[in-house]
Design an enzyme around this catalytic site. Structure first.
Site, short mmCIF file in Angstrom:
data_model
loop_
_atom_site.label_atom_id
_atom_site.label_comp_id
_atom_site.label_asym_id
_atom_site.label_seq_id
_atom_site.Cartn_x
_atom_site.Cartn_y
_atom_site.Cartn_z
CG HIS A 141 48.24 -30.66 -40.99
ND1 HIS A 141 48.41 -31.85 -41.65
CD2 HIS A 141 48.31 -29.68 -41.94
CE1 HIS A 141 48.59 -31.61 -42.93
NE2 HIS A 141 48.52 -30.30 -43.14
CG ASP A 176 53.42 -24.07 -42.89
OD1 ASP A 176 52.46 -24.84 -43.01
OD2 ASP A 176 54.35 -23.99 -43.74
P1 5GP Z 1 49.06 -29.63 -46.16
O1 5GP Z 1 49.26 -29.22 -47.57
O2 5GP Z 1 49.41 -31.08 -45.93
O3 5GP Z 1 47.71 -29.26 -45.61
O4 5GP Z 1 50.07 -28.74 -45.32
C1 5GP Z 1 51.34 -29.16 -44.96
C2 5GP Z 1 52.07 -27.95 -44.42
O5 5GP Z 1 53.19 -28.40 -43.69
C3 5GP Z 1 52.58 -27.00 -45.51
O6 5GP Z 1 52.03 -25.70 -45.31
C4 5GP Z 1 54.10 -27.03 -45.32
O7 5GP Z 1 54.71 -25.76 -45.52
C5 5GP Z 1 54.25 -27.52 -43.88
N1 5GP Z 1 55.47 -28.27 -43.63
C6 5GP Z 1 55.94 -29.29 -44.40
N2 5GP Z 1 57.08 -29.78 -43.87
C7 5GP Z 1 57.30 -29.07 -42.74
C8 5GP Z 1 58.33 -29.12 -41.74
O8 5GP Z 1 59.25 -29.92 -41.78
N3 5GP Z 1 58.24 -28.22 -40.72
C9 5GP Z 1 57.22 -27.33 -40.64
N4 5GP Z 1 57.24 -26.49 -39.59
N5 5GP Z 1 56.23 -27.24 -41.55
C10 5GP Z 1 56.28 -28.11 -42.59
#
Ligand code: 5GP
Length: 115
Positions: free
Chosen positions: A101, A31
């Site tokens: 995810h 992340d």
């Molecule tokens: P959600 O809130 O959708 O469950 O989690 C999305 C996650 O993706 C977040 O923890 C955020 O930090 C991560 N994330 C968002 N954009 C990117 C990216 O471009 N690269 C990586 N490695 N992680 C990302």
């Protein structure tokens, strides 16, 4: 019809990420804003936007997320102390990226699930 997501661009290596595991079905990468010493996102290579979009045909690939999670936890040496797997769905859960995810979090005591 599947639209591209930032995660599908990572999966196809169009944008960089620290990929720790990849096969035909699943990609796992660190992340970008880690919430724990180990914070890895485990993602199906196909785009399923949310848990609400899961169909019976996805069951094998979603089951594989757990096999990969356990393997990665072991590789990072956090399997015995433990870790947390989180899947957010839509607004109330804070889902930001609409490409299914699983978060794998560990490497320290994580505290209660919801404070
Ligand atoms: P959600 O809130 O959708 O469950 O989690 C999305 C996650 O993706 C977040 O923890 C955020 O930090 C991560 N994330 C968002 N954009 C990117 C990216 O471009 N690269 C990586 N490695 N992680 C990302």
């Amino acid at each position: 019809m599947n639209h591209d997501t930032i995660f599908s661009k990572i999966i196809t290596h169009k944008i960089p990420a620290d990929i720790v595991y990849q096969d035909k079905y699943i990609t796992a990468f660190k992340d970008i804003m880690p919430k724990a010493p180990v914070h890895i996102l485990i993602v199906p290579n196909i785009i399923i936007p949310t848990v609400n979009d899961v169909k019976m045909c996805h069951e094998p690939i979603l089951g594989k997320l757990f096999t990969v999670a356990a393997k990665i936890a072991k590789q990072h040496g956090i399997h015995e102390n433990g870790y947390r797997l989180i899947i957010n769905c839509n607004h109330h859960a804070g889902q930001e990226i609409f490409h299914f995810h699983m978060h794998l979090l560990g490497g320290k005591y994580l505290g209660p699930l919801i404070e």
